[in-house]
Write an enzyme that holds these catalytic residues in place. Structure first.
Site, PDB file in Angstrom:
ATOM      1  N   GLY A  14      45.479  47.340  36.470  1.00  0.00           N
ATOM      2  CA  GLY A  14      45.312  46.780  37.818  1.00  0.00           C
ATOM      3  C   GLY A  14      44.783  47.853  38.747  1.00  0.00           C
ATOM      4  N   ASP A  15      44.402  47.434  39.953  1.00  0.00           N
ATOM      5  CA  ASP A  15      43.926  48.385  40.973  1.00  0.00           C
ATOM      6  C   ASP A  15      42.700  49.179  40.524  1.00  0.00           C
ATOM      7  OD1 ASP A  15      46.121  47.582  42.549  1.00  0.00           O
ATOM      8  OD2 ASP A  15      47.393  48.911  41.362  1.00  0.00           O
ATOM      9  N   LYS A  18      38.634  45.814  41.544  1.00  0.00           N
ATOM     10  CA  LYS A  18      37.991  44.515  41.296  1.00  0.00           C
ATOM     11  C   LYS A  18      37.507  43.879  42.596  1.00  0.00           C
ATOM     12  CE  LYS A  18      41.664  42.976  39.117  1.00  0.00           C
ATOM     13  NZ  LYS A  18      42.397  44.232  38.923  1.00  0.00           N
ATOM     14  N   ALA A  43      49.184  40.420  42.892  1.00  0.00           N
ATOM     15  CA  ALA A  43      47.947  41.200  42.986  1.00  0.00           C
ATOM     16  C   ALA A  43      47.588  41.450  44.441  1.00  0.00           C
ATOM     17  CB  ALA A  43      46.815  40.436  42.320  1.00  0.00           C
ATOM     18  N   HIS A  45      44.052  42.503  46.263  1.00  0.00           N
ATOM     19  CA  HIS A  45      42.645  42.909  46.136  1.00  0.00           C
ATOM     20  C   HIS A  45      42.136  43.340  47.497  1.00  0.00           C
ATOM     21  CE1 HIS A  45      42.089  40.259  42.303  1.00  0.00           C
ATOM     22  NE2 HIS A  45      42.826  41.329  42.105  1.00  0.00           N
ATOM     23  N   GLN A 177      45.369  41.795  38.168  1.00  0.00           N
ATOM     24  CA  GLN A 177      46.016  42.842  37.350  1.00  0.00           C
ATOM     25  C   GLN A 177      44.968  43.461  36.426  1.00  0.00           C
ATOM     26  OE1 GLN A 177      47.779  39.737  37.783  1.00  0.00           O
ATOM     27  NE2 GLN A 177      48.751  40.827  39.447  1.00  0.00           N
ATOM     28  N   ARG A 256      50.871  55.419  43.710  1.00  0.00           N
ATOM     29  CA  ARG A 256      50.496  55.101  42.341  1.00  0.00           C
ATOM     30  C   ARG A 256      50.529  56.350  41.471  1.00  0.00           C
ATOM     31  NH1 ARG A 256      45.546  51.313  44.375  1.00  0.00           N
ATOM     32  NH2 ARG A 256      46.835  49.512  44.903  1.00  0.00           N
ATOM     33  N   THR A 323      30.479  53.783  44.970  1.00  0.00           N
ATOM     34  CA  THR A 323      30.352  55.116  45.574  1.00  0.00           C
ATOM     35  C   THR A 323      30.993  55.180  46.964  1.00  0.00           C
ATOM     36  OG1 THR A 323      28.170  54.503  46.443  1.00  0.00           O
ATOM     37  CG2 THR A 323      28.214  55.638  44.309  1.00  0.00           C
TER      38      THR A 323
HETATM   39  P1  IMP Z   1      54.975  41.849  38.186  1.00  0.00           P
HETATM   40  O1  IMP Z   1      53.599  41.387  37.833  1.00  0.00           O
HETATM   41  O2  IMP Z   1      55.229  41.829  39.678  1.00  0.00           O
HETATM   42  O3  IMP Z   1      56.026  41.128  37.400  1.00  0.00           O
HETATM   43  O4  IMP Z   1      55.106  43.395  37.776  1.00  0.00           O
HETATM   44  C1  IMP Z   1      55.038  43.820  36.411  1.00  0.00           C
HETATM   45  C2  IMP Z   1      54.299  45.143  36.294  1.00  0.00           C
HETATM   46  O5  IMP Z   1      52.931  44.934  36.628  1.00  0.00           O
HETATM   47  C3  IMP Z   1      54.787  46.222  37.278  1.00  0.00           C
HETATM   48  O6  IMP Z   1      54.587  47.484  36.655  1.00  0.00           O
HETATM   49  C4  IMP Z   1      53.824  46.085  38.457  1.00  0.00           C
HETATM   50  O7  IMP Z   1      53.722  47.275  39.203  1.00  0.00           O
HETATM   51  C5  IMP Z   1      52.541  45.768  37.730  1.00  0.00           C
HETATM   52  N1  IMP Z   1      51.587  44.989  38.540  1.00  0.00           N
HETATM   53  C6  IMP Z   1      51.626  43.667  38.803  1.00  0.00           C
HETATM   54  N2  IMP Z   1      50.570  43.309  39.557  1.00  0.00           N
HETATM   55  C7  IMP Z   1      49.847  44.406  39.774  1.00  0.00           C
HETATM   56  C8  IMP Z   1      48.621  44.659  40.459  1.00  0.00           C
HETATM   57  O8  IMP Z   1      47.967  43.771  41.029  1.00  0.00           O
HETATM   58  N3  IMP Z   1      48.190  45.946  40.479  1.00  0.00           N
HETATM   59  C9  IMP Z   1      48.860  46.928  39.822  1.00  0.00           C
HETATM   60  N4  IMP Z   1      49.996  46.738  39.161  1.00  0.00           N
HETATM   61  C10 IMP Z   1      50.496  45.488  39.134  1.00  0.00           C
HETATM   62 MG    MG Z   2      45.592  45.907  43.635  1.00  0.00          MG
END
Ligand code: IMP
Ligand code: MG
Length: 340
Positions: A14-15, A18, A43, A45, A177, A256, A323
């Site tokens: 994730g992150d 996107k 998520a 975005h 994600q 992070r 960039t």
């Molecule tokens: P959940 O999706 O909230 O159940 O979290 C499960 C795991 O996925 C955790 O480690 C969260 O930090 C990670 N996670 C869920 N959604 C995102 C996202 O959009 N970006 C980054 N990490 C995420």
């Molecule tokens: Mg994100």
């Protein structure tokens, strides 16, 4: 103008950026539809365009193009409060629809996501998505079609997308994600609550695998992860700061965890998604002289070498290179409409 079905999927945890890539494609390629798949409001975005920063948890990032219809696929969980707030803030109610089969996140799901195992061991985002998906699997969840607040937005999303594809229009399918957080393919139990690879995203929005024309896999120039689980080559928080790689979660505000780019995981991710092109973001964080550059030849030599090495290593073309934060801070290395 391009046509067909393009999936944009996160290649890591994730992150990956996107939001930035999708918003660029939405402005440049003028899609008829931007549809969101993925888990739900866990998520965040980030889209930077026209001097404004949007943090979207429910709406597709295609919102930046006012001509684009915005849809949420049946697999997506909706938190009605978050959804309605974003629709209002972006003044997009007339072009937004959700599938009647989307499941609803309720207060009790959010409470359960903020205690015990999910909070303390997994480190979830606390947005209720895991508990809501588990209830859906037990066939006890409420659906969008039963929620009065969503009545004016209901539609058959799969039908809309497939009809647009029949008309040879462009449909952007947005994942959330990243592949390495997939319930099936990630390092369980440190994963999210469903499969988030390209195949899972197709199922979320209701398209068959033969409908897909391009799979744009988004990688960041270094790796970050929030929450628990493995992270090869993880830097200390001090080293993360020293390199200027510090980022804070857009949903949770957490610092992070960071590590260098991981080729082994990138290759796995490309295989799991059958990625056809790579979008590489934040090259300017690794090479500050790359900031706001729009032509590949104008990048510093080390940055070009980094991109060329990556292409050679993973045998997939790096077509888009970020960039800077703005949707338009991008290098596009060749015309995207290849096949048509
Ligand atoms: P959940 O999706 O909230 O159940 O979290 C499960 C795991 O996925 C955790 O480690 C969260 O930090 C990670 N996670 C869920 N959604 C995102 C996202 O959009 N970006 C980054 N990490 C995420
Ligand atoms: Mg994100």
């Amino acid at each position: 103008m391009s046509q067909g079905c393009w999936i944009i999927v996160g290649g890591a945890y994730g992150d990956e950026g996107k939001g930035k890539i999708i918003s660029y494609l939405a402005l440049k390629e003028n899609p008829a539809i931007a549809v969101r798949g993925g888990v739900g409001p866990n998520a965040g975005h980030t889209v930077v365009y026209g001097g404004k920063t949007l943090k979207l948890r429910m709406l597709p990032c295609g919102v930046v193009n006012e001509q684009t219809q915005l849809l949420l696929g049946a697999g997506v969980l909706i938190d009605p409060k978050v959804f309605l707030k974003e629709v209002q803030e972006t003044a997009s109610s007339s072009r937004t629809k959700v599938d009647g089969n989307c499941a609803i996140i309720e207060e009790k799901h959010i409470e359960r996501d903020r205690e015990g195992f999910l909070k303390n061991v997994i480190g979830t985002t606390g947005t209720g998505t895991g508990p809501a998906n588990s209830e859906r699997i037990l066939r006890l969840g409420k659906l969008a079609r039963d929620d009065d607040r969503l009545r004016e937005y209901l539609d058959d999303v799969s039908l809309r997308i497939n009809s647009a594809l029949d008309r040879k229009e462009l449909v952007l399918v947005e994942g959330t994600q990243g592949t390495l957080l997939s319930l099936y393919h990630g390092d369980y139990p440190y994963v999210t609550s469903k499969d988030v690879s390209a195949s899972g995203i197709c199922s979320d929005v209701g398209i068959g695998p033969k409908r897909v024309d391009e799979v744009v896999i988004v990688f960041k120039s270094y790796t970050t992860r929030v929450g628990s689980g493995s992270l090869d080559g993880e830097l200390t928080p001090e080293e993360t700061m020293n390199r200027g790689w510090q980022e804070f979660g857009s949903v949770t505000g957490r610092l992070r965890r960071a590590a260098p780019f991981n080729y082994k995981l990138a290759k796995k991710s490309i295989i799991l998604n059958s990625g056809t092109m790579i979008a590489l973001t934040k090259l300017d964080t690794l090479f500050p002289a790359a900031s706001h550059v729009h032509e590949f030849e104008r990048l510093p030599a080390e940055a070009r070498a980094f991109v060329n090495d990556m292409e050679a290593e993973v045998a997939t073309p790096v077509v888009y290179i970020g960039t800077g934060p703005d949707a338009e801070d991008i290098i596009e290395r060749r015309v995207s409409s290849r096949k048509w």
